[in-house]
Motif scaffolding. Structure first.
Motif, PDB file in Angstrom:
ATOM      1  N   LYS A   1      30.497   6.905 -66.815  1.00  0.00           N
ATOM      2  CA  LYS A   1      29.399   7.889 -66.894  1.00  0.00           C
ATOM      3  C   LYS A   1      28.142   7.286 -67.523  1.00  0.00           C
ATOM      4  O   LYS A   1      28.207   6.592 -68.538  1.00  0.00           O
ATOM      5  CB  LYS A   1      29.871   9.083 -67.738  1.00  0.00           C
ATOM      6  CG  LYS A   1      29.175  10.369 -67.335  1.00  0.00           C
ATOM      7  CD  LYS A   1      29.448  11.493 -68.304  1.00  0.00           C
ATOM      8  CE  LYS A   1      28.328  12.528 -68.162  1.00  0.00           C
ATOM      9  NZ  LYS A   1      28.319  13.471 -69.272  1.00  0.00           N
ATOM     10  N   ASN A   2      27.020   7.562 -66.898  1.00  0.00           N
ATOM     11  CA  ASN A   2      25.727   7.060 -67.376  1.00  0.00           C
ATOM     12  C   ASN A   2      25.640   5.536 -67.385  1.00  0.00           C
ATOM     13  O   ASN A   2      24.817   4.964 -68.089  1.00  0.00           O
ATOM     14  CB  ASN A   2      25.383   7.614 -68.774  1.00  0.00           C
ATOM     15  CG  ASN A   2      24.934   9.064 -68.709  1.00  0.00           C
ATOM     16  OD1 ASN A   2      24.520   9.531 -67.661  1.00  0.00           O
ATOM     17  ND2 ASN A   2      25.020   9.762 -69.810  1.00  0.00           N
ATOM     18  N   LYS A   3      26.494   4.915 -66.587  1.00  0.00           N
ATOM     19  CA  LYS A   3      26.400   3.464 -66.417  1.00  0.00           C
ATOM     20  C   LYS A   3      26.151   3.160 -64.938  1.00  0.00           C
ATOM     21  O   LYS A   3      26.525   3.925 -64.066  1.00  0.00           O
ATOM     22  CB  LYS A   3      27.682   2.769 -66.896  1.00  0.00           C
ATOM     23  CG  LYS A   3      27.827   2.779 -68.407  1.00  0.00           C
ATOM     24  CD  LYS A   3      28.823   1.766 -68.896  1.00  0.00           C
ATOM     25  CE  LYS A   3      28.733   1.556 -70.390  1.00  0.00           C
ATOM     26  NZ  LYS A   3      28.948   2.811 -71.153  1.00  0.00           N
ATOM     27  N   THR A   4      25.531   2.012 -64.706  1.00  0.00           N
ATOM     28  CA  THR A   4      25.141   1.644 -63.344  1.00  0.00           C
ATOM     29  C   THR A   4      25.649   0.251 -63.006  1.00  0.00           C
ATOM     30  O   THR A   4      25.502  -0.679 -63.804  1.00  0.00           O
ATOM     31  CB  THR A   4      23.597   1.671 -63.216  1.00  0.00           C
ATOM     32  OG1 THR A   4      23.155   3.019 -63.412  1.00  0.00           O
ATOM     33  CG2 THR A   4      23.140   1.188 -61.851  1.00  0.00           C
ATOM     34  N   ILE A   5      26.260   0.133 -61.827  1.00  0.00           N
ATOM     35  CA  ILE A   5      26.611  -1.190 -61.312  1.00  0.00           C
ATOM     36  C   ILE A   5      25.639  -1.544 -60.186  1.00  0.00           C
ATOM     37  O   ILE A   5      25.367  -0.717 -59.315  1.00  0.00           O
ATOM     38  CB  ILE A   5      28.085  -1.259 -60.824  1.00  0.00           C
ATOM     39  CG1 ILE A   5      28.437  -2.699 -60.403  1.00  0.00           C
ATOM     40  CG2 ILE A   5      28.361  -0.294 -59.675  1.00  0.00           C
ATOM     41  CD1 ILE A   5      29.933  -2.939 -60.196  1.00  0.00           C
ATOM     42  N   GLY A   6      25.096  -2.737 -60.257  1.00  0.00           N
ATOM     43  CA  GLY A   6      24.250  -3.249 -59.179  1.00  0.00           C
ATOM     44  C   GLY A   6      25.085  -4.184 -58.322  1.00  0.00           C
ATOM     45  O   GLY A   6      25.748  -5.082 -58.854  1.00  0.00           O
ATOM     46  N   LEU A   7      25.084  -3.960 -57.021  1.00  0.00           N
ATOM     47  CA  LEU A   7      25.855  -4.816 -56.105  1.00  0.00           C
ATOM     48  C   LEU A   7      24.875  -5.647 -55.289  1.00  0.00           C
ATOM     49  O   LEU A   7      24.105  -5.105 -54.498  1.00  0.00           O
ATOM     50  CB  LEU A   7      26.724  -3.966 -55.182  1.00  0.00           C
ATOM     51  CG  LEU A   7      27.728  -3.023 -55.854  1.00  0.00           C
ATOM     52  CD1 LEU A   7      28.509  -2.230 -54.804  1.00  0.00           C
ATOM     53  CD2 LEU A   7      28.703  -3.801 -56.741  1.00  0.00           C
ATOM     54  N   LEU A   8      24.894  -6.952 -55.518  1.00  0.00           N
ATOM     55  CA  LEU A   8      23.942  -7.850 -54.856  1.00  0.00           C
ATOM     56  C   LEU A   8      24.644  -8.631 -53.760  1.00  0.00           C
ATOM     57  O   LEU A   8      25.563  -9.413 -54.035  1.00  0.00           O
ATOM     58  CB  LEU A   8      23.360  -8.835 -55.877  1.00  0.00           C
ATOM     59  CG  LEU A   8      22.769  -8.249 -57.149  1.00  0.00           C
ATOM     60  CD1 LEU A   8      22.184  -9.371 -58.007  1.00  0.00           C
ATOM     61  CD2 LEU A   8      21.705  -7.214 -56.850  1.00  0.00           C
ATOM     62  N   PHE A   9      24.181  -8.427 -52.535  1.00  0.00           N
ATOM     63  CA  PHE A   9      24.786  -9.122 -51.403  1.00  0.00           C
ATOM     64  C   PHE A   9      23.855 -10.204 -50.887  1.00  0.00           C
ATOM     65  O   PHE A   9      22.797  -9.913 -50.353  1.00  0.00           O
ATOM     66  CB  PHE A   9      25.134  -8.124 -50.294  1.00  0.00           C
ATOM     67  CG  PHE A   9      26.275  -7.223 -50.670  1.00  0.00           C
ATOM     68  CD1 PHE A   9      27.584  -7.642 -50.496  1.00  0.00           C
ATOM     69  CD2 PHE A   9      26.043  -5.987 -51.244  1.00  0.00           C
ATOM     70  CE1 PHE A   9      28.657  -6.838 -50.880  1.00  0.00           C
ATOM     71  CE2 PHE A   9      27.108  -5.172 -51.629  1.00  0.00           C
ATOM     72  CZ  PHE A   9      28.406  -5.596 -51.448  1.00  0.00           C
ATOM     73  N   PHE A  10      24.266 -11.443 -51.075  1.00  0.00           N
ATOM     74  CA  PHE A  10      23.564 -12.562 -50.447  1.00  0.00           C
ATOM     75  C   PHE A  10      24.143 -12.797 -49.047  1.00  0.00           C
ATOM     76  O   PHE A  10      23.600 -13.593 -48.290  1.00  0.00           O
ATOM     77  CB  PHE A  10      23.693 -13.836 -51.289  1.00  0.00           C
ATOM     78  CG  PHE A  10      22.942 -13.805 -52.588  1.00  0.00           C
ATOM     79  CD1 PHE A  10      21.668 -14.343 -52.680  1.00  0.00           C
ATOM     80  CD2 PHE A  10      23.489 -13.222 -53.734  1.00  0.00           C
ATOM     81  CE1 PHE A  10      20.961 -14.325 -53.873  1.00  0.00           C
ATOM     82  CE2 PHE A  10      22.792 -13.194 -54.931  1.00  0.00           C
ATOM     83  CZ  PHE A  10      21.523 -13.743 -55.004  1.00  0.00           C
ATOM     84  N   ASN A  11      25.284 -12.150 -48.753  1.00  0.00           N
ATOM     85  CA  ASN A  11      25.928 -12.299 -47.442  1.00  0.00           C
ATOM     86  C   ASN A  11      26.458 -10.957 -46.978  1.00  0.00           C
ATOM     87  O   ASN A  11      26.589 -10.032 -47.770  1.00  0.00           O
ATOM     88  CB  ASN A  11      27.097 -13.296 -47.531  1.00  0.00           C
ATOM     89  CG  ASN A  11      26.654 -14.683 -47.946  1.00  0.00           C
ATOM     90  OD1 ASN A  11      26.669 -14.997 -49.131  1.00  0.00           O
ATOM     91  ND2 ASN A  11      26.241 -15.479 -46.986  1.00  0.00           N
TER      92      ASN A  11
END
Lengths: 317, 317, 317
Positions: A35-45
């Motif tokens: 809760k109240n946390k964020t995951i950033g998903l970075l796709f180079f592929n």
């Protein structure tokens, strides 16, 4: 702070497998944890399973998710230190990692091997740089040399379907006309090593994996011999490690068929997907009762949930 | 399990229209219905209204949304059975559908007609394969032959703006230099058939729609005659069905102007958008009081919400 | 209705800065404010910081977020009125803005200068058209001439790090081989004008910014002289305004180095990022204690949150 980059970040593999199985039974039991946390998903592929299953797992845990196709939505990142940035890379990873780390509580990254420069690929520079500069936990969504969320899903699947205390698990190379990374194969070996399994690896000569991943695995170049008595056949293509990134053969006799599976001890077939049908594996295997590929892919949600749960718990200390 | 692929999936159209109008009045009345459920939206083609309105409707219902541009974020999918996958398609729909279906509770798909092979397009192979292998409800975000979320929004709009019990509704072909699919026109006819309307279809010869969609619709090749006394004029371009995918004419006299609208009974103008101004329809119509195109597009949110609500209710049984 | 397009939309800058600092201390204090509201983020150009920080800020406020890469996920938009749309633009902004405005409660837009046609760029036609047709608040995520979310983050950063009541702030042009927009520099000047700072602008001759943005700023063409006694050095490249969009020089002596910074009064270095290291700024500055670039980028989350909070409060009237 706890990263999830390889088996080395796992304190207790049995406990982690159990956590994945628990998440499968009760997906929303930890929905307050993120809760109240964020995951950033970075796709180079590109990504399909990893993209969807990781988002799903994150949402199950109550995390907000921000997804980004790095090259496409943003721009190229410079990874090397000390260079004059007068080329096509508009931003240095030092800034990008630090900034994304200031917005996101966890960062997931997918970045494949380029298969041109072994030393560079195996140095995992993107992950090292993000680890150094982002100051938040980094999760490996498949790197140049590893795919731990896949490997954990594989462990969960073997745990669920094994009929013996110590099953025989055979990793077999499959033919493919394109050069593919060694990441899934490396990672599978790395995660099978601490499991209570008999690990056999079979591939044409010239396709030996890097020794640090093979560990206790026994290499047999004769596929038929290797498959004898197997409880699990794990298929995957990879390009050569010694002749780095080369396709030395695409010998069709390495394709997994029902005849090949008949050599096993009523073995189950596994593959991380995507799989090219009738080139790597015959329809008859994939569409038959031996195939676990869908169950295995479905377990990606639970491996991601178990891994993210560990990372979130590690942030509370 | 209830899909939303065509009018055939609708049990009670009047009730569905009412449900859309109710959602418009009270968008968050069912915000618990989708709780802890996820809809995956797969785009094989570009989208603006559908992308945003469907996400919005899903969020109104409490659903989590995962959006994916299939070709761009992932890779090409093989749809045919039994082939040797040694080309540019990296994954078979059998696996992709089953896997996405294991992560998502509902799957929405947009996939346009290729306009090269009529039999292939009209077989709706992508939707058939997802229906077969995904094992979750499939929602049509515009297929090769249909666009039911648009059609339901059209029904809602006509219901809201009709001044007669049984209005005259004229579907008119509009000129365009590019070959466009028949999906919106097909679908509009299919949904107008059960409505209490007088349906007239007008287009140049050679542009007849597939008979299974026309139903009770009366075809008149003379646009002026067809427009006489119309309460609603529904404009759309499509390429030929008989000379499949061909542009047989782009005769500018078919453009809808104020002079054309003057032939109607103070008729309203509708179009699914996007619309090319001053080629298909004149500014004077789109910017005047007869145009319903914005209201119609706004109703896409409520048609999507009504459709997803049905699908969610169907999952409880 | 309150837009957030430029400093002109700010009633009380000090209060807005304070609101950003308050959000930083208590990110979730207003998490009910955006409940059941949706912000649509439309990207006509690439983005990293803006994309992630604005999503994050919106989520902190309880908003739903729908992100769209306009050209990529959708299609080109026609901005001019009255044209015959027979080219490559499939939809007019009149429809697109009105429709998106019917789905979204707030619309954020990023659209850079084309640097071909000064009058067109400086007319900000996309923003004017969305403002006219969308009927919801518009937030500037960087337009052809301004980047107010960046400028507000800059104000917050200066407020946090200033050691004097009235610091000297020097905006310095930096060398670059590509033609970049004037937006960040324009906007920075526009926002520094109402601040209690001494504003100095330094650049080679021919790089004068449009006078309406310069305001009280003092222009000094000698960079060394300009830097004397500076408390904050704000680096940025921009192309010529008078010779519109031209790169007149990329003189490397304008790069910011430790030697340059030694001319200041123990000044801090700021840059909006991305920055090309060792071309615009030396590693020694960016990696040293004078650099505020990460703190400044981190403040993008709080400037976005303060701006969106204002917009949301403005919707309650």
């Amino acid at each position: 702070m706890k990263h999830f980059l390889s088996i080395d970040d796992v304190t207790d593999l049995n406990q982690l497998i159990s956590s994945g199985i628990a998440a499968k039974r009760n997906p929303f039991g930890d929905s307050e944890l993120g809760k109240n946390k964020t995951i950033g998903l970075l796709f180079f592929n590109s990504s399909l399973r990893t993209r969807i299953s990781t988002q799903k797992a994150a949402q199950n845990l109550g995390l907000n998710v921000i997804t980004m196709n790095v090259g496409q939505d943003g721009w190229g990142l410079e990874m090397e230190e000390g260079v004059i940035m007068n080329g096509d890379k508009a931003e240095h990873v030092k800034e990008a990692a630090a900034v994304i780390g200031s917005y996101c509580d966890i960062i997931g990254i997918r970045s494949f091997a380029g298969l041109q420069d072994r030393e560079k690929d195996y140095s995992e520079i993107i992950f090292q740089q993000f680890k150094k500069y982002a100051q938040v936990p980094i999760v490996n969504l498949e790197s140049a040399t590893r795919h731990p969320l896949q490997s954990l899903a594989d462990c969960i699947t073997i745990e669920e379907f094994k009929l013996k205390q110590r099953p025989k698990v055979v990793l077999t190379w499959l033919p493919h006309f394109k050069a593919l990374p060694q990441a899934v194969a490396n990672s599978f070996c790395e995660w099978m090593n601490p499991m209570d399994v008999e690990l056999v690896i079979t591939h044409p000569e010239g396709y030996d994996l890097a020794p640090q991943f093979v560990g206790k695995g026994q290499v047999i170049y004769d596929q038929d011999k290797a498959l004898e008595g197997a409880d699990f056949v794990y298929g995957k293509n990879w390009s050569s490690y010694s002749n780095y990134g080369q396709v030395l053969t695409s010998d069709p006799s390495w394709m997994i068929t029902e005849a090949k599976m008949a050599l096993t001890d009523n073995g189950k077939f596994m593959h991380c997907l995507p799989v090219r049908r009738n080139m790597k594996v015959a329809d008859e295997v994939l569409d038959g009762p031996r195939s676990l590929v869908i169950e295995q892919a479905a377990n990606r949600e639970w491996s991601a949930q178990a891994a993210l749960r560990e990372v979130l718990l590690g942030m509370q200390h």
